[in-house]
Design a protein around this motif. Structure first.
Motif, PDB file in Angstrom:
ATOM      1  N   LYS A 148      30.222  59.401  36.153  1.00 17.77           N
ATOM      2  CA  LYS A 148      31.309  59.926  36.503  1.00 17.77           C
ATOM      3  C   LYS A 148      32.448  58.828  36.595  1.00 17.77           C
ATOM      4  O   LYS A 148      32.764  58.371  37.663  1.00 17.77           O
ATOM      5  N   ALA A 149      32.890  58.319  35.165  1.00 18.97           N
ATOM      6  CA  ALA A 149      33.676  57.299  34.991  1.00 18.97           C
ATOM      7  C   ALA A 149      35.067  57.438  35.736  1.00 18.97           C
ATOM      8  O   ALA A 149      35.801  56.673  36.137  1.00 18.97           O
ATOM      9  N   GLU A 150      35.455  58.702  35.927  1.00 23.10           N
ATOM     10  CA  GLU A 150      36.671  58.954  36.544  1.00 23.10           C
ATOM     11  C   GLU A 150      36.819  58.475  37.834  1.00 23.10           C
ATOM     12  O   GLU A 150      37.844  58.324  38.506  1.00 23.10           O
ATOM     13  N   GLN A 151      35.745  58.569  38.520  1.00 19.53           N
ATOM     14  CA  GLN A 151      35.436  58.200  40.273  1.00 19.53           C
ATOM     15  C   GLN A 151      36.220  56.683  40.167  1.00 19.53           C
ATOM     16  O   GLN A 151      36.928  56.302  41.130  1.00 19.53           O
ATOM     17  N   PRO A 152      35.573  55.655  39.807  1.00 20.79           N
ATOM     18  CA  PRO A 152      35.846  54.541  39.889  1.00 20.79           C
ATOM     19  C   PRO A 152      37.232  54.290  39.199  1.00 20.79           C
ATOM     20  O   PRO A 152      38.044  53.212  39.734  1.00 20.79           O
ATOM     21  N   SER A 153      37.606  54.851  38.259  1.00 21.81           N
ATOM     22  CA  SER A 153      39.001  54.679  37.426  1.00 21.81           C
ATOM     23  C   SER A 153      40.060  55.345  38.675  1.00 21.81           C
ATOM     24  O   SER A 153      41.233  54.864  38.697  1.00 21.81           O
ATOM     25  N   PHE A 154      39.676  56.257  39.372  1.00 23.19           N
ATOM     26  CA  PHE A 154      40.649  56.787  40.356  1.00 23.19           C
ATOM     27  C   PHE A 154      40.862  55.561  41.264  1.00 23.19           C
ATOM     28  O   PHE A 154      42.158  55.598  41.813  1.00 23.19           O
ATOM     29  N   LEU A 155      39.900  55.058  42.009  1.00 27.06           N
ATOM     30  CA  LEU A 155      39.898  53.809  42.757  1.00 27.06           C
ATOM     31  C   LEU A 155      40.813  52.837  42.349  1.00 27.06           C
ATOM     32  O   LEU A 155      41.632  52.238  42.964  1.00 27.06           O
ATOM     33  N   VAL A 156      40.539  52.133  41.062  1.00 30.15           N
ATOM     34  CA  VAL A 156      41.279  51.147  40.670  1.00 30.15           C
ATOM     35  C   VAL A 156      42.789  51.467  40.417  1.00 30.15           C
ATOM     36  O   VAL A 156      43.639  50.681  40.537  1.00 30.15           O
ATOM     37  N   GLY A 157      42.990  52.817  39.996  1.00 26.94           N
ATOM     38  CA  GLY A 157      44.295  53.284  39.756  1.00 26.94           C
ATOM     39  C   GLY A 157      45.143  53.354  41.038  1.00 26.94           C
ATOM     40  O   GLY A 157      46.273  52.991  41.268  1.00 26.94           O
ATOM     41  N   TYR A 158      44.336  53.763  42.042  1.00 26.45           N
ATOM     42  CA  TYR A 158      44.930  53.445  43.539  1.00 26.45           C
ATOM     43  C   TYR A 158      45.478  52.162  43.892  1.00 26.45           C
ATOM     44  O   TYR A 158      46.523  51.968  44.271  1.00 26.45           O
ATOM     45  N   ILE A 159      44.512  51.292  43.497  1.00 23.64           N
ATOM     46  CA  ILE A 159      44.956  49.777  43.815  1.00 23.64           C
ATOM     47  C   ILE A 159      45.982  49.502  42.956  1.00 23.64           C
ATOM     48  O   ILE A 159      46.849  48.632  43.547  1.00 23.64           O
ATOM     49  N   ALA A 160      45.933  49.736  41.750  1.00 19.15           N
ATOM     50  CA  ALA A 160      47.142  49.158  40.688  1.00 19.15           C
ATOM     51  C   ALA A 160      48.313  49.689  41.407  1.00 19.15           C
ATOM     52  O   ALA A 160      49.390  49.025  41.435  1.00 19.15           O
ATOM     53  N   ALA A 161      48.575  51.058  41.811  1.00 10.68           N
ATOM     54  CA  ALA A 161      49.706  51.396  42.302  1.00 10.68           C
ATOM     55  C   ALA A 161      50.239  50.922  43.619  1.00 10.68           C
ATOM     56  O   ALA A 161      51.357  50.670  44.137  1.00 10.68           O
ATOM     57  N   LYS A 162      49.190  50.604  44.383  1.00 11.79           N
ATOM     58  CA  LYS A 162      49.598  49.986  45.644  1.00 11.79           C
ATOM     59  C   LYS A 162      49.910  48.577  45.478  1.00 11.79           C
ATOM     60  O   LYS A 162      50.698  47.880  46.258  1.00 11.79           O
ATOM     61  N   MET A 163      49.545  47.885  44.504  1.00 12.81           N
ATOM     62  CA  MET A 163      49.744  46.307  44.449  1.00 12.81           C
ATOM     63  C   MET A 163      51.022  46.096  43.388  1.00 12.81           C
ATOM     64  O   MET A 163      51.216  45.034  43.266  1.00 12.81           O
ATOM     65  N   THR A 164      51.225  47.096  42.316  1.00 11.64           N
ATOM     66  CA  THR A 164      52.320  46.699  41.442  1.00 11.64           C
ATOM     67  C   THR A 164      53.503  46.274  42.104  1.00 11.64           C
ATOM     68  O   THR A 164      54.149  46.798  43.402  1.00 11.64           O
ATOM     69  N   LYS A 165      54.332  45.292  41.614  1.00 12.79           N
ATOM     70  CA  LYS A 165      55.499  44.697  42.214  1.00 12.79           C
ATOM     71  C   LYS A 165      56.759  45.400  41.538  1.00 12.79           C
ATOM     72  O   LYS A 165      57.877  45.442  41.894  1.00 12.79           O
ATOM     73  N   THR A 166      56.380  46.013  40.236  1.00 16.12           N
ATOM     74  CA  THR A 166      57.477  46.591  39.062  1.00 16.12           C
ATOM     75  C   THR A 166      57.703  48.021  39.314  1.00 16.12           C
ATOM     76  O   THR A 166      58.485  48.620  38.664  1.00 16.12           O
ATOM     77  N   GLY A 167      56.539  48.857  39.678  1.00 12.62           N
ATOM     78  CA  GLY A 167      56.350  50.134  39.700  1.00 12.62           C
ATOM     79  C   GLY A 167      56.079  50.650  38.560  1.00 12.62           C
ATOM     80  O   GLY A 167      56.056  51.749  38.099  1.00 12.62           O
ATOM     81  N   LYS A 168      55.228  49.772  37.638  1.00 13.87           N
ATOM     82  CA  LYS A 168      54.792  50.309  36.205  1.00 13.87           C
ATOM     83  C   LYS A 168      53.625  49.538  36.180  1.00 13.87           C
ATOM     84  O   LYS A 168      53.514  48.274  36.461  1.00 13.87           O
ATOM     85  N   VAL A 169      52.295  50.317  35.435  1.00 11.27           N
ATOM     86  CA  VAL A 169      51.240  49.832  35.356  1.00 11.27           C
ATOM     87  C   VAL A 169      50.679  50.555  33.950  1.00 11.27           C
ATOM     88  O   VAL A 169      51.357  51.236  33.461  1.00 11.27           O
ATOM     89  N   GLY A 170      49.659  49.814  33.428  1.00 11.46           N
ATOM     90  CA  GLY A 170      49.379  50.214  32.085  1.00 11.46           C
ATOM     91  C   GLY A 170      47.886  50.582  31.993  1.00 11.46           C
ATOM     92  O   GLY A 170      47.009  50.065  32.711  1.00 11.46           O
ATOM     93  N   PHE A 171      47.546  51.527  30.849  1.00 19.18           N
ATOM     94  CA  PHE A 171      46.241  51.926  30.585  1.00 19.18           C
ATOM     95  C   PHE A 171      46.053  51.631  28.939  1.00 19.18           C
ATOM     96  O   PHE A 171      46.900  52.267  28.299  1.00 19.18           O
ATOM     97  N   VAL A 172      44.960  51.040  28.662  1.00 21.09           N
ATOM     98  CA  VAL A 172      44.536  50.606  27.239  1.00 21.09           C
ATOM     99  C   VAL A 172      43.291  51.132  27.037  1.00 21.09           C
ATOM    100  O   VAL A 172      42.318  50.867  27.577  1.00 21.09           O
ATOM    101  N   VAL A 305      28.270  54.371  39.978  1.00 21.62           N
ATOM    102  CA  VAL A 305      29.609  53.823  39.683  1.00 21.62           C
ATOM    103  C   VAL A 305      30.309  53.239  41.015  1.00 21.62           C
ATOM    104  O   VAL A 305      29.872  53.603  41.943  1.00 21.62           O
ATOM    105  N   ASP A 306      31.090  52.252  41.071  1.00 23.25           N
ATOM    106  CA  ASP A 306      32.000  51.504  41.925  1.00 23.25           C
ATOM    107  C   ASP A 306      33.006  50.620  41.411  1.00 23.25           C
ATOM    108  O   ASP A 306      33.255  50.679  40.065  1.00 23.25           O
ATOM    109  N   ILE A 307      33.685  50.062  42.373  1.00 24.50           N
ATOM    110  CA  ILE A 307      34.737  48.925  41.942  1.00 24.50           C
ATOM    111  C   ILE A 307      33.884  47.752  42.241  1.00 24.50           C
ATOM    112  O   ILE A 307      32.838  47.417  42.591  1.00 24.50           O
ATOM    113  N   ALA A 308      34.563  46.613  41.456  1.00 19.79           N
ATOM    114  CA  ALA A 308      33.905  45.288  41.493  1.00 19.79           C
ATOM    115  C   ALA A 308      33.569  44.642  42.893  1.00 19.79           C
ATOM    116  O   ALA A 308      34.699  44.803  43.566  1.00 19.79           O
TER     117      ALA A 308
END
Length: 348
Positions: A148-172, A305-308
């Motif tokens: 369920k790769a969506e589960q850790p991806s959800f968690l890192v997405g939350y982290i990215a949104a909370k830590m961004t200073k520009t209000g923009k993050v990327g996905f490749v 699955v999990d975050i690092a």
């Protein structure tokens, strides 16, 4: 003196005749096998065919090989692999591992899905398993393993949104498909859950090996205002992380804890414990519990699955505390993370 020499010589001859040397241990004193030592004729042979990323891809192929190496050390199996440089190598590699009389043959990656099923149907007495593929009808000698790769991806997405200073993050992304959809839409859902209006820039490389393209995409995202970029793209991600180092920006790794690739820039990783899945299958096989004909699913609840674990190096403690709460909500199914565009639209 002469008699003493004769007596000594007779004693020595007696020792040689009886024990082939007085220092040799008697049969009952001979060294016994250690508790974990398995007689060679009883050892299981388990091997894998890598995806084109290779066994040292710092991603899921490497994780799978680490799982087999652990099984070799702890369970006494014989581990081996064949490395694929291109898609055309998959078939010959599978044939080689079949000829080597392995008890279980792994295909690592969804690109081998059809081939592994064909091989399983041609060789019903041979056991097979595949990472990242589930079948509508699975042969009895084959096991699909998905995460369920969506589960850790959800968690890192939350982290990215909370830590961004520009209000923009990327996905490749690497190559579009069901597996990478889980990463993309799980990530976007996590960003959305932070509820702070963060925008997600998205682009696919149409490759899992072109690190130069990954670097170019990430550089453009950083130029366009993103300050954190998450990749789910195999070797392409090496370029993403290299761009983060050069631009002094942040990146998020995938599959394994990729912080070691750029300790100051990789803030977390969305981990799939392919190593655990491979090890667990070896353990089941050794215990006579091969789950042929089924699909094994690993999520947060199953420890797959999990975050690092290195996330606490860069992610503030208060955000990690919120992430732990989100984990429990996912495990308890209070949050059902989307895994494709349709479920993401419903989630929104």
């Amino acid at each position: 003196m002469f008699k003493k020499r004769i007596s000594l010589a007779l004693v020595l001859l007696l020792c040689v005749g009886l024990l082939a040397g007085c220092g040799q241990k008697a049969p009952e004193e001979a060294e016994q096998p250690s508790e974990n030592q398995v007689p060679a004729e009883e050892q299981l042979k388990i091997a894998m065919t890598t995806d084109v990323g290779g066994v040292n891809d710092q991603s899921f192929n490497q994780s799978a090989w680490e799982g087999l190496q652990r099984a070799e050390k702890e369970l006494g199996i014989v581990a081996n692999y064949k490395e694929s440089k291109q898609d055309a190598d998959y078939g010959p590699n599978m044939e080689t591992l079949l000829d080597d009389e392995n008890n279980l043959i792994w295909g690592i990656g969804f690109k081998m899905g059809d081939l592994v099923k064909e091989e399983a149907e041609k060789n019903p007495d041979q056991k097979y398993a595949i990472i990242d593929y589930a079948y509508d009808e699975t042969p009895e000698n084959l096991v699909g393993v998905v995460f369920k790769a969506e589960q850790p991806s959800f968690l890192v997405g939350y982290i990215a949104a909370k830590m961004t200073k520009t209000g923009k993050v990327g996905f490749v992304g690497g190559v579009t498909g069901n597996v990478i959809d889980g990463f993309e839409y799980g990530y976007k859902a996590g960003v959305k859950a932070a509820n702070n209006g963060t925008e997600v820039l998205t682009q696919y490389a149409d490759s899992f090996t072109d690190s130069a393209k990954g670097k170019a995409i990430a550089n453009q995202m950083y130029k366009d205002g993103a300050d954190i970029v998450f990749h789910a793209a195999g070797g392409v991600g090496d370029g993403v992380i290299e761009a983060a180092k050069e631009q002094n920006k942040f990146a998020i790794g995938v599959d394994r804890d990729q912080n070691a690739l750029a300790p100051e820039n990789v803030i977390t990783s969305a981990m799939k414990r392919v190593d655990n899945a491979v090890f667990n299958m070896a353990k089941d096989l050794k215990e006579g519990k091969f789950p042929g004909g089924t699909t094994v699913v690993y999520g947060l609840k199953e420890g797959g699955v999990d975050i690092a674990p290195t996330s606490d190096k860069h992610v503030p403690a208060d955000i990690l505390k919120e992430v732990e709460d989100l984990k429990q909500q996912i495990i308890n199914e209070k949050i059902v993370v989307p895994y494709n565009e349709e479920t993401f639209n419903e989630f929104k």
